[in-house]
Every structure is written in structure tokens, then in C-alpha cells.
Design an enzyme around this catalytic site. Structure first.
Site, mmCIF file in Angstrom:
data_model
loop_
_atom_site.group_PDB
_atom_site.id
_atom_site.type_symbol
_atom_site.label_atom_id
_atom_site.label_comp_id
_atom_site.label_asym_id
_atom_site.label_seq_id
_atom_site.Cartn_x
_atom_site.Cartn_y
_atom_site.Cartn_z
ATOM 1 N N ALA A 31 -26.929 -18.691 51.652
ATOM 2 C CA ALA A 31 -26.767 -20.048 52.087
ATOM 3 C C ALA A 31 -25.982 -20.667 53.136
ATOM 4 O O ALA A 31 -26.002 -21.616 53.934
ATOM 5 C CB ALA A 31 -26.229 -21.086 50.588
ATOM 6 N N VAL A 125 -42.827 -26.132 38.402
ATOM 7 C CA VAL A 125 -44.028 -25.547 38.038
ATOM 8 C C VAL A 125 -44.009 -23.979 38.202
ATOM 9 O O VAL A 125 -43.341 -23.432 38.799
ATOM 10 C CB VAL A 125 -44.985 -25.911 39.106
ATOM 11 C CG1 VAL A 125 -46.265 -25.192 39.227
ATOM 12 C CG2 VAL A 125 -45.493 -27.517 39.415
ATOM 13 N N GLY A 127 -42.022 -22.229 36.594
ATOM 14 C CA GLY A 127 -40.685 -21.493 36.246
ATOM 15 C C GLY A 127 -40.237 -20.658 37.523
ATOM 16 O O GLY A 127 -39.774 -21.513 38.432
ATOM 17 N N ILE A 129 -41.506 -18.842 39.709
ATOM 18 C CA ILE A 129 -42.614 -18.300 40.820
ATOM 19 C C ILE A 129 -42.413 -19.349 41.687
ATOM 20 O O ILE A 129 -42.789 -20.667 41.441
ATOM 21 C CB ILE A 129 -44.313 -18.359 40.185
ATOM 22 C CG1 ILE A 129 -44.383 -17.465 38.897
ATOM 23 C CG2 ILE A 129 -44.936 -18.155 41.515
ATOM 24 C CD1 ILE A 129 -45.976 -17.612 38.345
ATOM 25 N N GLY A 180 -40.080 -18.412 19.124
ATOM 26 C CA GLY A 180 -39.208 -19.484 20.208
ATOM 27 C C GLY A 180 -40.353 -19.823 21.391
ATOM 28 O O GLY A 180 -39.937 -20.533 22.493
ATOM 29 N N GLU A 183 -42.903 -24.964 20.526
ATOM 30 C CA GLU A 183 -42.009 -25.809 19.822
ATOM 31 C C GLU A 183 -42.557 -26.005 18.394
ATOM 32 O O GLU A 183 -43.527 -25.831 18.175
ATOM 33 C CB GLU A 183 -41.915 -27.042 20.730
ATOM 34 C CG GLU A 183 -41.716 -27.138 21.891
ATOM 35 C CD GLU A 183 -39.933 -26.812 22.298
ATOM 36 O OE1 GLU A 183 -39.214 -27.521 21.272
ATOM 37 O OE2 GLU A 183 -39.556 -26.347 23.223
ATOM 38 N N LYS A 198 -47.964 -29.799 35.476
ATOM 39 C CA LYS A 198 -47.617 -28.921 36.855
ATOM 40 C C LYS A 198 -49.024 -28.984 37.685
ATOM 41 O O LYS A 198 -48.573 -29.045 38.960
ATOM 42 C CB LYS A 198 -47.505 -27.600 36.148
ATOM 43 C CG LYS A 198 -46.234 -27.486 35.281
ATOM 44 C CD LYS A 198 -46.491 -26.131 34.495
ATOM 45 C CE LYS A 198 -45.284 -26.072 33.533
ATOM 46 N NZ LYS A 198 -45.493 -25.091 32.732
HETATM 47 N N1 LIG Z 1 -36.442 -24.175 29.288
HETATM 48 C C1 LIG Z 1 -37.454 -23.551 30.282
HETATM 49 O O1 LIG Z 1 -37.861 -22.243 30.065
HETATM 50 C C2 LIG Z 1 -37.914 -24.629 31.395
HETATM 51 C C3 LIG Z 1 -38.670 -24.116 32.294
HETATM 52 C C4 LIG Z 1 -39.222 -24.897 33.225
HETATM 53 C C5 LIG Z 1 -38.765 -26.139 33.268
HETATM 54 N N2 LIG Z 1 -37.872 -26.579 32.375
HETATM 55 C C6 LIG Z 1 -37.425 -27.999 32.550
HETATM 56 O O2 LIG Z 1 -35.861 -28.025 32.635
HETATM 57 C C7 LIG Z 1 -35.577 -29.051 32.130
HETATM 58 C C8 LIG Z 1 -34.338 -28.498 31.181
HETATM 59 O O3 LIG Z 1 -34.812 -27.777 29.993
HETATM 60 P P1 LIG Z 1 -33.928 -26.872 28.939
HETATM 61 O O4 LIG Z 1 -34.932 -26.030 28.346
HETATM 62 O O5 LIG Z 1 -32.817 -26.418 29.667
HETATM 63 O O6 LIG Z 1 -33.414 -27.991 28.095
HETATM 64 P P2 LIG Z 1 -32.553 -28.219 26.596
HETATM 65 O O7 LIG Z 1 -32.142 -26.599 26.696
HETATM 66 O O8 LIG Z 1 -32.893 -29.059 25.713
HETATM 67 O O9 LIG Z 1 -31.122 -28.618 27.575
HETATM 68 C C9 LIG Z 1 -31.228 -30.224 27.962
HETATM 69 C C10 LIG Z 1 -29.717 -30.397 28.070
HETATM 70 O O10 LIG Z 1 -29.669 -31.702 28.597
HETATM 71 C C11 LIG Z 1 -28.579 -32.390 27.864
HETATM 72 N N3 LIG Z 1 -28.921 -34.131 27.686
HETATM 73 C C12 LIG Z 1 -30.106 -34.374 27.252
HETATM 74 N N4 LIG Z 1 -30.127 -35.803 27.252
HETATM 75 C C13 LIG Z 1 -28.830 -36.021 27.948
HETATM 76 C C14 LIG Z 1 -28.386 -37.233 28.366
HETATM 77 N N5 LIG Z 1 -28.709 -38.359 28.136
HETATM 78 N N6 LIG Z 1 -26.915 -37.163 28.967
HETATM 79 C C15 LIG Z 1 -26.439 -35.924 29.205
HETATM 80 N N7 LIG Z 1 -27.034 -34.762 28.795
HETATM 81 C C16 LIG Z 1 -28.116 -34.886 28.267
HETATM 82 C C17 LIG Z 1 -28.573 -31.864 26.674
HETATM 83 O O11 LIG Z 1 -27.275 -32.028 26.102
HETATM 84 P P3 LIG Z 1 -26.856 -31.520 24.645
HETATM 85 O O12 LIG Z 1 -26.891 -29.962 24.748
HETATM 86 O O13 LIG Z 1 -25.590 -31.939 24.289
HETATM 87 O O14 LIG Z 1 -28.086 -32.323 23.680
HETATM 88 C C18 LIG Z 1 -28.686 -30.279 27.148
HETATM 89 O O15 LIG Z 1 -27.723 -29.755 27.388
HETATM 90 C C19 LIG Z 1 -36.460 -29.867 31.434
HETATM 91 O O16 LIG Z 1 -36.938 -31.092 32.323
HETATM 92 C C20 LIG Z 1 -37.591 -28.859 31.091
HETATM 93 O O17 LIG Z 1 -38.879 -29.408 31.239
HETATM 94 C C21 LIG Z 1 -37.396 -25.977 31.361
#
Ligand SMILES: NC(=O)c1ccc[n+]([C@@H]2O[C@H](COP(=O)([O-])OP(=O)(O)OC[C@H]3O[C@@H](n4cnc5c(N)ncnc54)[C@H](OP(=O)(O)O)[C@@H]3O)[C@@H](O)[C@H]2O)c1
Length: 422
Positions: A31, A125, A127, A129, A180, A183, A198
């Protein structure tokens, strides 16, 4: 030093914090500046997390901290992150997000609001890639004629397992939930909505088109069964949930649904939880992008790439990759009913003389010609399963024909239909 605040320290957020610490020297060298995560925001501070960054349950501690340069939104949802991102932008902070659901609705207004402030969304989109960068930069010389993607690992895992092992949809869904991959409420994945979000993001970069999920054809994999799979195998097809964008005669076709696709096509060979996207450009021809579409570390890899890019450039390229709308072409969305495809139909009918002829007659009446017709015995000795592949026809004609076939006296169940992707 560049100071980063992460809003949402869950699966992806924790990986971002940990990779930025583990590979700090390497990332900072790339960076050109040191990058540090100075704070993370979560909902519940009592949850144990595998990170060593200060945490808060008040997002304003990040948004109102003048010293934070980049806000990384990894909380999920639509309305709350939208407000949070707008607030971050209004304070001049660059934003990185992995939130496809938010961008499926708000990418054009966010581009407007952001102006010259960078917003990165590579992780939204497929992950890990780097497909956004490929479309925005790598293929920017090309007219994009088509994008065809396997963009939902859950569906691809389930279909691969159903094809290879003959497992039923219900069994494989249960297994995907235990592993896992799916959901507890799998609708978002198996119903095709995640892939559609996406696709809309990619289509806006490729074509400048601002479509919403409700504007496009979205069907899931819930109705695919072993009869379909047997037919597919017999005729050299695989079954995939494809997200498809095509430019045809100045119109853009956007759709997500299961397809029968010839096994020799590159995209048909992408199996298991992996994602793959084929992009066809008028200069380059077909290019294929393959890799993990989800998972904490893979997704964090893309989030950090955006952070690095923002730090390097200071000011990134426009969010959707174009400075002016694609006005000269005036691209519009092709109405769903005007889509043209070949179709596969599965029908449960009485095993009686004349039934096949009556179905062929209905198809003929709607201008649909048949490519293949097969009859299979059914569990009920008085019934037969008819499998039929058509030549290319219009969506509205096949839907009318299906409606008529379902109302024939010898038809016993709803007609199942899968589009064939040539
Ligand atoms: N997981 C994947 O493989 C993946 C892949 C591509 C894109 N994404 C995208 O990445 C994003 C995150 O996914 P994730 O799987 O990491 O979700 P996650 O594990 O459910 O984590 C969400 C986090 O956000 C926090 N949170 C939720 N509402 C909040 C609020 N109002 N204020 C403050 N913190 C808040 C939660 O807090 P707590 O822990 O305290 O509940 C948690 O730490 C999503 O938009 C998802 O679509 C995920």
C-alpha cells in the site's frame, strides 16, 4: 499511517482484523503506508471474539472519530448500513463494504453521494475472486457481451452432490446446513436471491444498468429433482444455478435460475462450493474467474485489496467504473417474458394413448418445436414421466404452453421447467 475502523466484527470482520495484523508488513509495503485497524464496532460486547482490536457497541465512536480514514462496513442488512455508509461519506471517510444486499438496491445512489470519495466493494461479489476489478479495470476496453456466473457456493455444492451422488434435494440441504454452507433459513441462497444481488452489481459495471432484484427473473433450485438430473446426464448436460447477463440488440437480459448446460462448457466444470464467472468481451473473447465465493479469510482478502487500493490511489476510480452514464446506447432491461431460451420440461401424465400427441399439439400451437421427447415409467404404474427439450422459443410462449398443459385432463402435477443454456 492509515487508520481503519471496522463496523461488524463477525466472520469477515474478524478475518480482516487478523489478516491486517498477520500480513501487516507485506500489506503496508504494497500500500505504501502502514495500515492499522484502530477500532471495531459490534452489537454485543459480551461475545468472545478472536481479535485484539478495541471494540465498541456504539458505531458513532468510529463514524465520528476524526482520525479514522477508512470505514469498513461488514455488518450485513440494508437500511442500517446504508445510513452508516452515508454518514461515513458525509465525514469524508472512504468506505469498503462486502454487502451485496445493500448494493443490490443502493449502488447508484451511493456512487452519487460518494462523488470523489472512494467506495470499495470487491468482496460483495464472489468473495475472494477479484471480479469487480476485472470488470472495472482489466476488461474496460471491451464491450461485454455476456456474463455467466456460478455465484452461490451453497447451491453449487448442493447441485454437485445431487448430480454426483444421487442425493435428494432435501437430504443435501440438511447436510449443507450441518456443514454450515446453508443458513437455517436457506431461502436467500437456494431461492437465487443472493446470486441475483451479485449479478445486479456486475451488470451495473458492465452495462451501467440500474436494475433492482424485483425487476429481473429469479428462480431457485428448490424444484430440481433426480428425473431432471438423469435427463441431464443422459444428454451430456450438467445442472447449475447460473446468474446471466447478456447484451442483445441494445437490451440487457438479466436472470438467475437453474440451467442445463453442456458438460464441456468451462463454467459447467465448476463444482462444489466454488464460484466461477465467465465474462465474454468483444475484444478479449471468453475469460473465466474461479475461486472461493465465501468464507472469512477469502472474503477478507478482497476487503483488504480495496483498502490497499484506496491507500495507494488516495482517490479510487468511480465506484461503478464509469464517469458518465452509458447514454449513447440508451440500454434498457429486456422484459422477462421476452427472454429467449431452449427449455426442458418434466411432466407427470396418465400413461394412456394420445397424451403425448396432445402435449405436442399444445407446444406446436404456441410455436414451440420439440428437440427431444422421452417417456419414463413412474412409481405409479398408471402414470408416466415425460421429459421434453425444446428448440429456442420465447419465455411468454413456453409459460402459456405450460399453463395449458397443466390444465389438460391427463396431466397430474405441475410441469417442471429448466432453461437450457446453449
Ligand atoms: N461470510 C461470508 O463468507 C461473506 C462473503 C461475502 C460477503 N459477505 C458479506 O459480509 C458482511 C458480513 O458478513 P459476516 O458473515 O461476517 O456476518 P456476521 O458473521 O453475522 O457478522 C456481522 C457482524 O456485524 C455486527 N453487527 C450487526 N449489526 C450491527 C449493528 N447494528 N451495530 C454494530 N454491529 C453490528 C455483528 O455484531 P455481533 O457479533 O455482536 O452480533 C457481527 O459482529 C455481510 O454483508 C455479508 O453479506 C460475507
Amino acid at each position: 499511517m492509515i487508520r481503519v475502523g471496522i463496523i461488524g466484527v463477525g466472520t469477515v470482520g474478524q478475518s480482516v482484523a487478523n489478516i491486517l495484523r498477520k500480513n501487516k508488513a507485506l500489506i503496508s509495503a504494497r500500500a505504501g503506508k502502514e495500515i492499522s485497524v484502530v477500532k471495531g464496532a459490534v452489537r454485543d460486547l459480551s461475545v468472545e471474539r478472536r481479535v485484539d482490536i478495541p471494540l465498541t457497541d456504539d458505531v458513532n465512536e468510529i463514524l465520528e472519530d476524526e482520525s479514522i480514514d477508512i470505514v469498513v462496513e461488514l455488518m450485513g442488512g440494508i437500511d442500517t448500513p446504508y445510513e452508516i455508509i452515508k454518514k461515513a461519506l458525509s465525514r469524508g471517510k472512504a468506505v469498503v463494504t462486502a454487502n451485496k444486499a445493500l448494493l443490490a438496491y443502493h449502488r447508484f445512489d451511493l456512487q452519487q453521494i460518494a462523488g470523489e470519495i472512494p467506495i470499495g466493494y470487491e468482496a460483495s461479489v464472489a468473495g475472494g475472486i477479484p471480479i469487480i476489478n476485472a470488470l472495472k479495470v482489466g476488461l474496460s476496453a471491451n464491450e461485454i457481451t455476456a456474463i455467466k456466473g456460478i455465484m452461490n457456493g451453497t447451491c453449487n455444492y448442493m447441485l454437485t452432490k445431487m448430480i454426483r451422488e444421487g442425493v435428494s434435494y432435501e437430504e443435501v440441504l440438511k447436510e449443507a446446513q450441518e456443514l454450515g454452507y446453508a443458513e437455517a433459513d436457506p431461502t436467500f441462497d437456494v431461492g437465487g436471491f443472493d446470486a441475483a444481488h451479485k449479478l445486479l452489481i456486475l451488470a451495473s459495471i458492465a452495462y451501467g444498468i440500474d436494475a433492482k432484484p424485483e425487476d429481473i427473473l429469479i428462480e431457485g433450485i428448490e424444484n430440481v429433482n433426480q428425473d431432471d438430473i438423469d435427463f441431464a446426464k443422459e444428454f451430456g448436460y450438467s445442472i447449475k444455478l447460473l446468474a446471466i447477463a447478456k447484451k442483445i440488440d441494445g437490451q440487457i437480459e438479466l436472470r438467475v435460475h437453474p440451467v442445463l448446460i453442456k458438460q464441456e462448457q468451462m463454467i459447467a466444470k465448476i463444482d462444489g462450493v466454488m464460484n466461477g464467472i465467465s465474462v465474454i468481451g468483444d475484444c478479449v473473447g471468453e475469460t473465466l474467474y474461479y475461486g472461493p465465493g465465501a468464507g472469512g479469510d477469502a472474503t477478507a482478502s478482497a476487503v483488504i485489496a480495496d483498502i490497499v487500493e484506496i491507500v495507494r490511489a488516495g482517490q479510487s476510480s468511480p465506484m461503478l467504473g464509469f464517469k458518465k452514464p452509458f447514454q449513447s446506447e440508451d440500454l434498457t432491461l429486456l422484459p422477462k417474458e421476452e427472454i429467449r431460451s431452449e427449455y426442458f420440461l418434466r411432466m407427470l401424465v396418465d400413461d394412456a394413448p394420445g397424451v403425448l400427441a396432445s402435449i405436442a399439439q399444445v407446444l406446436g400451437k404456441h410455436g414451440i418445436s420439440i428437440e427431444t421427447f422421452l417417456q419414463r415409467p413412474s412409481e405409479n404404474a398408471k402414470k408416466a414421466t415425460l421429459l421434453c427439450a425444446t428448440h429456442t422459443c420465447r419465455e411468454k410462449d413456453i409459460l402459456s404452453a405450460i399453463d395449458e398443459i397443466e390444465n389438460l385432463p391427463h396431466t397430474s402435477a405441475k410441469v417442471a421447467m429448466i432453461r437450457i443454456e446453449a
